[in-house]
Motif scaffolding. Structure first.
Motif, short mmCIF file in Angstrom:
data_model
loop_
_atom_site.label_atom_id
_atom_site.label_comp_id
_atom_site.label_asym_id
_atom_site.label_seq_id
_atom_site.Cartn_x
_atom_site.Cartn_y
_atom_site.Cartn_z
N VAL A 124 0.85 -1.19 0.00
CA VAL A 124 0.00 0.00 0.00
C VAL A 124 0.88 1.24 0.00
O VAL A 124 1.71 1.43 0.89
CB VAL A 124 -0.93 0.01 1.23
CG1 VAL A 124 -1.76 1.27 1.26
CG2 VAL A 124 -1.82 -1.23 1.22
N ALA A 125 0.68 2.09 -1.01
CA ALA A 125 1.50 3.29 -1.16
C ALA A 125 1.20 4.32 -0.08
O ALA A 125 0.06 4.45 0.37
CB ALA A 125 1.29 3.90 -2.54
N SER A 467 5.27 -3.03 12.32
CA SER A 467 4.46 -3.91 11.47
C SER A 467 4.48 -3.44 10.02
O SER A 467 4.51 -4.26 9.09
CB SER A 467 3.02 -3.96 11.98
OG SER A 467 2.42 -2.66 11.96
N GLU A 468 4.47 -2.13 9.81
CA GLU A 468 4.53 -1.59 8.45
C GLU A 468 5.91 -1.77 7.85
O GLU A 468 6.06 -2.10 6.66
CB GLU A 468 4.14 -0.11 8.46
CG GLU A 468 2.66 0.14 8.46
CD GLU A 468 2.00 -0.29 7.16
OE1 GLU A 468 2.12 0.42 6.14
OE2 GLU A 468 1.37 -1.35 7.14
N LYS A 469 6.93 -1.56 8.64
CA LYS A 469 8.30 -1.73 8.14
C LYS A 469 8.54 -3.16 7.70
O LYS A 469 9.27 -3.41 6.73
CB LYS A 469 9.31 -1.33 9.22
CG LYS A 469 9.35 0.16 9.51
CD LYS A 469 10.36 0.46 10.62
CE LYS A 469 10.40 1.94 10.94
NZ LYS A 469 11.35 2.25 12.05
N ASN A 470 7.92 -4.10 8.39
CA ASN A 470 8.11 -5.51 8.07
C ASN A 470 7.23 -5.99 6.92
O ASN A 470 7.67 -6.79 6.09
CB ASN A 470 7.83 -6.37 9.30
CG ASN A 470 8.84 -6.13 10.42
OD1 ASN A 470 9.98 -5.75 10.15
ND2 ASN A 470 8.42 -6.32 11.66
N GLU A 474 8.94 -1.69 1.13
CA GLU A 474 9.32 -0.78 0.04
C GLU A 474 8.54 0.53 0.11
O GLU A 474 9.11 1.60 -0.13
CB GLU A 474 9.09 -1.46 -1.31
CG GLU A 474 10.10 -2.57 -1.61
CD GLU A 474 9.96 -3.07 -3.04
OE1 GLU A 474 9.29 -2.39 -3.85
OE2 GLU A 474 10.54 -4.12 -3.34
N GLU A 475 7.25 0.45 0.42
CA GLU A 475 6.45 1.68 0.47
C GLU A 475 6.84 2.55 1.67
O GLU A 475 6.83 3.78 1.57
CB GLU A 475 4.97 1.33 0.52
CG GLU A 475 4.45 0.61 -0.72
CD GLU A 475 4.69 1.39 -2.00
OE1 GLU A 475 4.72 2.65 -1.95
OE2 GLU A 475 4.86 0.75 -3.06
N VAL A 476 7.19 1.92 2.78
CA VAL A 476 7.66 2.70 3.93
C VAL A 476 8.97 3.39 3.59
O VAL A 476 9.19 4.56 3.96
CB VAL A 476 7.81 1.80 5.18
CG1 VAL A 476 8.49 2.56 6.31
CG2 VAL A 476 6.44 1.31 5.64
N GLU A 477 9.84 2.70 2.89
CA GLU A 477 11.12 3.31 2.49
C GLU A 477 10.88 4.52 1.58
O GLU A 477 11.57 5.53 1.69
CB GLU A 477 12.00 2.28 1.80
CG GLU A 477 12.56 1.23 2.77
CD GLU A 477 13.32 0.12 2.07
OE1 GLU A 477 13.30 0.09 0.81
OE2 GLU A 477 13.93 -0.72 2.76
N LYS A 478 9.89 4.42 0.69
CA LYS A 478 9.54 5.57 -0.16
C LYS A 478 9.00 6.71 0.69
O LYS A 478 9.28 7.89 0.43
CB LYS A 478 8.50 5.15 -1.20
CG LYS A 478 9.00 4.18 -2.25
CD LYS A 478 7.87 3.76 -3.19
CE LYS A 478 8.30 2.69 -4.16
NZ LYS A 478 7.16 2.23 -5.02
N GLY A 485 14.49 11.56 3.87
CA GLY A 485 15.48 10.50 3.99
C GLY A 485 15.70 9.99 5.39
O GLY A 485 16.56 9.12 5.61
N SER A 486 14.95 10.49 6.37
CA SER A 486 15.12 10.03 7.74
C SER A 486 13.77 9.73 8.37
O SER A 486 12.80 10.46 8.16
CB SER A 486 15.84 11.09 8.58
OG SER A 486 15.88 10.71 9.94
N ASP A 487 13.74 8.65 9.15
CA ASP A 487 12.51 8.25 9.85
C ASP A 487 12.58 8.61 11.34
O ASP A 487 11.81 8.11 12.14
CB ASP A 487 12.32 6.73 9.69
CG ASP A 487 11.00 6.24 10.27
OD1 ASP A 487 10.02 7.00 10.26
OD2 ASP A 487 10.96 5.09 10.75
N LEU A 488 13.48 9.49 11.70
CA LEU A 488 13.65 9.83 13.12
C LEU A 488 12.49 10.67 13.63
O LEU A 488 11.79 11.34 12.86
CB LEU A 488 14.96 10.58 13.33
CG LEU A 488 16.24 9.78 13.05
CD1 LEU A 488 17.46 10.67 13.25
CD2 LEU A 488 16.31 8.54 13.92
#
Length: 500
Positions: A124-125, A467-470, A474-478, A485-488
């Motif tokens: 899911v995008a 749960s989303e990262k796992n 790919e969509e979480v990385e986008k 560029g950071s998930d902090l």
């Protein structure tokens, strides 16, 4: 199982309840107490590490799940079936709730699933937050236009009946709710896209009334629930949430009549009766705890004020959950007018009305207007909290009486709005991140290497849940790339232009 109009009411009731999960037992502890109520400055959290910016990512996962895997499927099921059947009234009311909860989600995480949310796709995008806001503006305006048109031809129109536990299907009130939400979103983007913000704000004013009196307040009743009621009384029983020094400085300094509604005097209990005199002296008074204190100070956590009478243990299924209140609408208008937008009145008039409505919300409609006027015209200023061993100065120097100085006017609007939003901590946290007002005391200590309060840093978002990262890697990385560029948790959201 196929659904039809007979199932809409039950689906809507479920969708609303699950959409409010962060405020219900026991999720109030896992998410609101340890995160938003704490970070917005209302409370200090009795779980020391969370009060010092530790992240309960696993607990936040539950909040994400309740929105996207519980509430949203129910709401989207209504929308899909209603659209297919040409029932645009049911569709539009469900759409308003969809926007409400996804606006909250995007203001917690940033980029989140929107266009493909509930699509059933394996991947899911996520959508950019700016795009989400633009879509929400369009969807709210469309829903309102449809409902206004139907209401004009059928003034007694109701939708979902008892399935709508907030307004019992009253379309007029849902229109006020949606229009207030539209103005809220316009104000939210005012620092990053001022022209779009002005356009949407003035369109909201032209579209019709917003929440006006406390009879319009959006409250979720809990009397008929047998689980997951109002989470605030649960926190009171845990002794997990206590009054912050921010609250003490403002409420004491202003001699605010809401003090005794928000908080309770410190009671003598088997623990604090053994405290040193310095802390035992708090018994019988209203006292706020310094958020992020050192470990020794947490030893004396029970020497500070818990929630007020209506939020005491036993009221989990009595005191309704605050969703949105009328006072907020007036402070939104006050800020718009302060910015020079056409809000249909002056910043000062809306500021005063917001205070009046907020005090009546807590003290009742029979509370003397003369006492409210005395408060509005008060010239006293916040006090220094009694918070050993830190002994902080007053939080700020502004009185309640509206200033002639434009900069101070803005601080006054945002400070009184912060008080009036209580206990809607999601909105208070978002507004603090947007404005850095009120001038909250920094946490004394942080266990989070990404947030240094002594350098002026605050938490600006939540990291994406495991749960989303796992499952949607790919969509979480986008989505992370959309954030820069950071998930902090120290990365400002799109509408937050403050350095952090």
């Amino acid at each position: 199982m196929a659904i039809g109009p007979k199932e809409y009411a039950e689906l809507f009731a479920f969708g609303v309840h699950e959409g409010l999960s962060w405020t219900t037992t026991d999720n109030m502890s896992r998410m609101s107490s340890t995160l938003v109520s704490n970070n917005c400055g209302y409370i200090s959290c009795g779980i020391q590490s969370y009060d010092q910016y530790m992240q309960g990512v696993g607990w936040q996962d539950a909040g994400f799940h309740d929105v996207y895997s519980q509430s949203l499927p129910a709401i989207l099921s209504i929308m899909s079936d209603a659209e297919r059947k040409g029932d645009m009234v049911s569709y539009s009311l469900a759409q308003i709730w969809k926007v409400f909860q996804l606006q909250r989600a995007t203001d917690i995480w940033g980029s989140v699933p929107y266009t493909e949310a509930g699509s059933g796709k394996e991947a899911v995008a996520y959508d950019n937050q700016r795009d989400i806001y633009y879509m929400m503006f369009e969807e709210l305006a469309s829903a309102m236009d449809i409902l206004k048109g139907e209401l004009a031809s059928n003034p007694g129109l109701t939708v979902f009946g008892p399935g709508d536990k907030i307004y019992a299907g009253n379309i007029s009130k849902w229109l006020k709710f949606a229009n207030t939400l539209r103005l809220r979103m316009a104000i939210r983007i005012s620092n990053v896209e001022p022209e779009k913000a002005k356009q949407e704000a003035e369109a909201a004013i032209a579209a019709g009334p917003m929440l006006e009196t406390n009879a319009d307040d959006a409250l979720y009743p809990v009397e008929d629930l047998n689980e997951e009621g109002n989470g605030m009384p649960r926190m009171e029983s845990f002794y997990q949430d206590v009054m912050s020094t921010n609250m003490e400085s403002l409420l004491k300094g202003y001699n605010d009549p809401r003090m005794e509604e928000f908080w309770s005097p410190v009671e003598l209990n088997p623990v604090n009766r053994k405290f040193p005199e310095l802390y035992k002296n708090n018994i019988g008074g209203y006292h706020g705890f310094s958020s992020g204190s050192n470990p020794e100070v947490y030893t004396y956590f029970r020497a500070y004020s818990k929630y007020g009478p209506r939020f005491q243990d036993g009221n989990q299924y009595k005191t309704p959950i605050n969703v949105m209140n009328a006072a907020e609408a007036y402070f939104l208008k006050a800020e718009g007018a302060w910015r020079g937008w056409n809000m249909g009145g002056t910043a000062e008039s809306f500021y005063k009305k917001g205070i009046e409505i907020s005090i009546k919300q807590w003290k009742g409609t029979t509370y003397p207007m003369s006492a409210i006027d005395d408060y509005i015209n008060g010239t006293s200023t916040p006090v220094a909290p009694e918070n050993p061993p830190y002994y902080d100065p007053p939080m700020t120097d502004i009185p309640v009486k509206f200033s002639s100085d434009k900069t101070k006017q803005y601080e006054q609007i945002m400070t009184q709005k912060w008080l009036a939003l209580f206990p809607v901590s999601f909105e208070a946290w978002a507004e603090f991140r947007r404005t850095r007002l009120p001038k909250l005391y920094p946490k004394k200590y942080s266990v989070n290497a990404n947030i240094n309060p002594s350098a002026g840093q605050v938490q600006t978002r939540c990291s994406y849940v495991e749960s989303e990262k796992n499952a949607n890697t790919e969509e979480v990385e986008k989505a992370v790339q959309m954030l820069g560029g950071s998930d902090l948790e120290n990365i400002p959201l799109w509408w937050d232009v403050n350095p952090n």
